[in-house]
Write an enzyme that holds these catalytic residues in place. Sequence first.
Site, PDB file in Angstrom:
ATOM      1  N   HIS A 131       0.834  -1.205   0.000  1.00 15.63           N
ATOM      2  CA  HIS A 131       0.000   0.000   0.000  1.00 15.63           C
ATOM      3  C   HIS A 131       0.875   1.264   0.000  1.00 15.63           C
ATOM      4  O   HIS A 131       0.615   2.209  -0.757  1.00 15.63           O
ATOM      5  CB  HIS A 131      -0.930  -0.001   1.215  1.00 15.63           C
ATOM      6  CG  HIS A 131      -1.706   1.258   1.375  1.00 15.63           C
ATOM      7  ND1 HIS A 131      -2.795   1.568   0.587  1.00 15.63           N
ATOM      8  CD2 HIS A 131      -1.531   2.303   2.226  1.00 15.63           C
ATOM      9  CE1 HIS A 131      -3.261   2.753   0.949  1.00 15.63           C
ATOM     10  NE2 HIS A 131      -2.518   3.211   1.935  1.00 15.63           N
ATOM     11  N   TYR A 133       4.033   1.564  -1.021  1.00 14.45           N
ATOM     12  CA  TYR A 133       4.751   1.701  -2.291  1.00 14.45           C
ATOM     13  C   TYR A 133       3.829   2.196  -3.400  1.00 14.45           C
ATOM     14  O   TYR A 133       4.209   3.055  -4.202  1.00 14.45           O
ATOM     15  CB  TYR A 133       5.421   0.386  -2.684  1.00 14.45           C
ATOM     16  CG  TYR A 133       6.423  -0.108  -1.649  1.00 14.45           C
ATOM     17  CD1 TYR A 133       7.295   0.765  -1.008  1.00 14.45           C
ATOM     18  CD2 TYR A 133       6.485  -1.446  -1.308  1.00 14.45           C
ATOM     19  CE1 TYR A 133       8.202   0.322  -0.070  1.00 14.45           C
ATOM     20  CE2 TYR A 133       7.391  -1.910  -0.364  1.00 14.45           C
ATOM     21  CZ  TYR A 133       8.254  -1.017   0.251  1.00 14.45           C
ATOM     22  OH  TYR A 133       9.147  -1.465   1.188  1.00 14.45           O
ATOM     23  N   LYS A 135       1.203   4.042  -3.009  1.00 15.78           N
ATOM     24  CA  LYS A 135       0.909   5.443  -2.696  1.00 15.78           C
ATOM     25  C   LYS A 135       2.024   6.367  -3.210  1.00 15.78           C
ATOM     26  O   LYS A 135       1.758   7.482  -3.651  1.00 15.78           O
ATOM     27  CB  LYS A 135       0.742   5.586  -1.177  1.00 15.78           C
ATOM     28  CG  LYS A 135       0.111   6.861  -0.741  1.00 15.78           C
ATOM     29  CD  LYS A 135      -0.455   6.820   0.683  1.00 15.78           C
ATOM     30  CE  LYS A 135       0.513   6.418   1.740  1.00 15.78           C
ATOM     31  NZ  LYS A 135       0.005   6.676   3.105  1.00 15.78           N
TER      32      LYS A 135
END
Length: 171
Positions: A131, A133, A135
């Site tokens: 999540h 990475y 983002k």
Amino acid sequence: MRDNLHIRPVEKEDLEFIHKMRINPDVMDYWFSEPYTTLEKLKKNYEQQQDNEAFRQFILYHSNERIGYLGLYGINFRHRFAQFAIMIDPDHQGKGYATDATKLMADYCFNQLNLHKLSLQVIKVNEKAIHIYKKVGFWVEGEQKNHYFVNGSYQDAYTMSVLREEYVNQQ
């Protein structure tokens, strides 16, 4: 990005901090390595890597407190890519540092080293990291089946990457 968060190259006096994380099984499972290393081995590796241009190590700080380790491996200046790795001290996990630290390294890679691509490997069950990475702009580039042995079983892994132009356009 969080104020007072910064990186600096690893110095000898940081090796005890790194060693504390490197012998922690909860940390090392996500580095796909056993929690076994000695401080002397870290010192020896530190000395051997001093002239290695394909390798960069950083300590992550919040204000004046060490909170993590960041590494770039396999830096290739001809093809302009590198592999990224991150380790946040367990005492500082869950506070949002990993997202900002990943951005700091992407900024360094793309704006200082002039790299074109930054990649990493993460096991699929590490949903929090994936999540983070995503983002930052990383996308799943490939998948390896039963690639890493973690917590007594083989785990699938992703190779995730971000290209400079994609990263810069989303900032």
